[in-house]
Scaffold this motif. Structure first.
Motif, PDB file in Angstrom:
ATOM      1  N   TYR A 104     -64.063  -5.639  -6.414  1.00  0.00           N
ATOM      2  CA  TYR A 104     -64.607  -4.908  -5.199  1.00  0.00           C
ATOM      3  C   TYR A 104     -63.686  -3.672  -5.518  1.00  0.00           C
ATOM      4  O   TYR A 104     -63.210  -2.512  -5.070  1.00  0.00           O
ATOM      5  N   GLN A 145     -68.327  -6.816   3.757  1.00  0.00           N
ATOM      6  CA  GLN A 145     -67.585  -5.883   3.367  1.00  0.00           C
ATOM      7  C   GLN A 145     -68.873  -4.638   3.129  1.00  0.00           C
ATOM      8  O   GLN A 145     -67.527  -3.812   2.679  1.00  0.00           O
ATOM      9  N   TRP A 148     -67.222   0.486  -0.732  1.00  0.00           N
ATOM     10  CA  TRP A 148     -65.785   0.024  -0.276  1.00  0.00           C
ATOM     11  C   TRP A 148     -64.802   0.495  -0.752  1.00  0.00           C
ATOM     12  O   TRP A 148     -64.294   1.190  -0.664  1.00  0.00           O
TER      13      TRP A 148
END
Length: 311
Positions: free
Chosen positions: A62, A90, A96
């Motif tokens: 990420y 997440q 993200w």
């Protein structure tokens, strides 16, 4: 290295939707299921393994890959990285990365989505992503990866990866593996990751003038597989290694380096020589400054033994 003081407001200045807060804390509370399982060292290792597997998904995938394109890989392994990152609960890789790119663009200004010095410690740590404002993102912020349909699908249905992971853990080791490998691991994984938004802008040392409050912190680097070298990263964010020198532990980069030996990833970007030399120069200057302070410190006169005994 300098430690610049930070003033952090220990309150949440921005409000998150009440229902989202309730849901968030219910998810966090699943860690309490640990009391339903007899303690076992083997289960602790399951939690540790699950923690570091998914931490790598956040740090290497990420963050370093999708947010900063700090190395290259195949389209297949790109999806594998995205899946591992999504297992961390997440949200999706595009969401993200897009928000993280905005964070770098506006770091520690009023437009920064999670600046502790601007919006409060707890807001920057975890409450910011509960706001309705940040449910979506602008696709133009991440055109290099938005073009892949499989990533868009995974991003939209990001809950599939963690759910599949939870089912797999239960299938392998039953309730104990689910509790330790998922609930316990996810709790610590989340808070460890979020310290980079909060604590890494509060506690630590400053090597480079990154024009924000980012700090280098060894303990956070160990906790997050290298992300704690945050001042390094904010100064030169496209590097695959955030620990710029051999003595700055960066486990995520070590794994990426091993993967590069097998051709799974390649073109790992590193900071240029001039950045490394500047960092060493600043380290030497800081050591010299501290040495001078120590030498110039006023000496305190101590009474002799006779005077001390007579008092």
């Amino acid at each position: 290295m300098n430690s610049s003081p930070s003033t952090v407001t220990p309150v949440v200045k921005e409000q998150a939707p009440f229902l989202f807060l309730i849901l968030f804390f219910l998810v966090q509370a699943t860690v309490l299921t640990v009391f339903t399982v007899p303690f076992s060292l083997s289960l602790v290792w399951v939690a540790v393994g699950s923690y570091f597997l998914r931490m790598f998904g956040i740090t290497a995938a990420y963050h370093r890959y999708f947010s900063h394109a700090s190395f290259k890989t195949s389209r297949v392994f790109q999806f594998v990285l995205a899946w591992i990152g999504a297992m961390a609960m997440q949200k999706g890789p595009l969401w993200w990365a897009a928000h993280h790119r905005n964070h770098h663009k506006y770091s520690d200004t009023e437009k920064d989505i999670h600046s502790p010095s601007r919006k409060g410690f707890w807001y920057s740590h975890m409450f910011w992503f509960l706001r309705n404002d940040y449910n979506d993102y602008e696709s133009k912020l991440i055109p290099d990866f938005y073009k892949y349909p499989e990533l868009r699908i995974l991003d939209r249905y990001h809950w599939i990866a963690p759910l599949s992971y939870a089912v797999l853990l239960y299938a392998i080791g039953g309730w104990g593996w689910l509790v330790y490998g998922y609930a316990v691991s996810t709790f610590f994984l989340g808070h460890a990751t979020w310290t980079i938004n909060s604590l890494s802008h509060v506690y630590g040392s400053v090597r480079f003038d990154s024009r924000d409050t980012s700090k280098n912190n060894l303990w956070l680097a160990l906790l997050t597989m290298g992300e704690g070298w945050h001042n390094n990263h904010h100064y030169y964010c496209s590097s695959a290694n955030q620990g710029f020198y051999w003595y700055e532990v960066d486990i995520s980069y070590y794994i990426l380096k091993v993967l590069s030996w097998f051709g799974i990833v390649w073109d790992l970007k590193k900071p240029p020589k001039k950045v490394l030399e500047e960092g060493l120069l600043r380290d030497r200057e800081e050591k010299e400054r501290k040495r001078n302070l120590e030498q110039n410190k006023p000496k305190v006169k101590v009474k002799n033994k006779v005077e001390i005994l007579s008092t």
